[in-house]
Design a protein around this motif. Structure first.
Motif, short mmCIF file in Angstrom:
data_model
loop_
_atom_site.label_atom_id
_atom_site.label_comp_id
_atom_site.label_asym_id
_atom_site.label_seq_id
_atom_site.Cartn_x
_atom_site.Cartn_y
_atom_site.Cartn_z
N LEU A 40 0.82 -1.21 0.00
CA LEU A 40 0.00 0.00 0.00
C LEU A 40 0.86 1.26 0.00
O LEU A 40 0.42 2.31 -0.45
CB LEU A 40 -0.92 0.01 1.22
N GLY A 41 2.07 1.14 0.52
CA GLY A 41 2.97 2.29 0.59
C GLY A 41 4.15 2.00 1.50
O GLY A 41 4.30 0.88 2.00
N ARG A 68 2.42 6.75 -0.58
CA ARG A 68 1.77 5.84 -1.52
C ARG A 68 2.40 5.91 -2.91
O ARG A 68 1.99 5.19 -3.81
CB ARG A 68 0.28 6.16 -1.62
#
Length: 70
Positions: A40-41, A68
């Motif tokens: 997701l990041g 992100r």
């Protein structure tokens, strides 16, 4: 070579949890992944410092500071 598994954090983890992962991992980066291990990041020690400067607490969820774009 599965050292990267030490760098994983959940989106529901706190800044405090993530700092612990950063410290234990020794790579100055944490990977924020969902329950299927989809990235997701990322979070770096610099992201944590900026979050604290911006008055987030150690109990704030890491999703408030993840990058992100990486």
């Amino acid at each position: 070579m599965k050292f990267w598994k030490k760098l994983l954090v959940s989106p529901t983890d706190t800044l405090k949890d993530t700092i612990s992962v950063l410290h234990k991992g020794g790579y100055r980066i944490a990977l924020v992944v969902d329950k299927h291990n989809k990235l997701l990041g990322t979070v770096t020690d610099g992201d944590i410092r900026r979050a604290l400067i911006n008055k987030l607490t150690m109990k704030s969820q890491i999703t408030r500071v993840i990058d992100r774009k990486s």
